[in-house]
Design an enzyme around this catalytic site. Sequence first.
Site, PDB file in Angstrom:
ATOM      1  CD  GLN A  39      -0.955  -0.271   3.740  1.00 25.02           C
ATOM      2  OE1 GLN A  39      -1.655  -1.268   3.698  1.00 25.02           O
ATOM      3  NE2 GLN A  39      -0.857   0.502   4.807  1.00 25.02           N
ATOM      4  CD  GLU A 106      -3.493   3.302   5.413  1.00 25.64           C
ATOM      5  OE1 GLU A 106      -3.754   3.675   6.577  1.00 25.64           O
ATOM      6  OE2 GLU A 106      -2.519   2.573   5.138  1.00 25.64           O
ATOM      7  CG  HIS A 134       4.456  10.518  -9.464  1.00 23.08           C
ATOM      8  ND1 HIS A 134       5.809  10.759  -9.616  1.00 23.08           N
ATOM      9  CD2 HIS A 134       4.197   9.403 -10.191  1.00 23.08           C
ATOM     10  CE1 HIS A 134       6.328   9.836 -10.408  1.00 23.08           C
ATOM     11  NE2 HIS A 134       5.376   8.993 -10.766  1.00 23.08           N
ATOM     12  CD  GLU A 180       4.071   8.982 -14.353  1.00 21.36           C
ATOM     13  OE1 GLU A 180       4.838   9.172 -15.313  1.00 21.36           O
ATOM     14  OE2 GLU A 180       4.355   8.251 -13.387  1.00 21.36           O
TER      15      GLU A 180
END
Length: 195
Positions: A39, A106, A134, A180
């Site tokens: 995550q 998350e 990013h 992105e």
Amino acid sequence: PLLFFFFLIIMFFTTADGYWVEIVQRPSGIIKNYFNLSQTMIRVKDPKKSLAFYRSLGMKLVRERHYGDFSNYFLASSSSSIPETLDPGSEEANHLVKSMFHPILELTHNHGTEKDESFQHYNGNEEGRQGFGHIGFLVDDVYKACDAIRSHGYGFRKEPDGGSMKGLAFAYDPDGYSVEIIKRGGIDFGDLKVT
């Protein structure tokens, strides 16, 4: 010096550079890799805006938990393994998140920030505060994806044909994090959109 904190089957530690790392124990036998990217957590000011934004990018809310002064929202792109009837607050959702191989996003919301007009999170790209870069999404058509994202009104750090790298973009999410948008299979450097 590394700092360690233990909570049930979760361990947090900080690196020498001050970054927090979370290690989560998963149910045995489900995922064979010793380490796999599980995550990425970002802090959000207003979960309603952030959830709407990331859902528009094809993500699905898999798990939602509320604690005393904060809440967590776990979203996944690999929605084929997520039952349509899944209740994000259920124990089934909790187990599903722990057993997913693909990474999830998350969102952590500290309660009350959504009511403070002046509050903002650092997104890692501010002058003198560079760190986090990013989040990236693969799409079939960067231009169509950006047209859809543009309707949210949060703007772009880089439009698809801006700069020297054509055919990829960096949009802003509601908290100013860079997202992105890149062509699935890679970009064709130098290509310009034909209008």
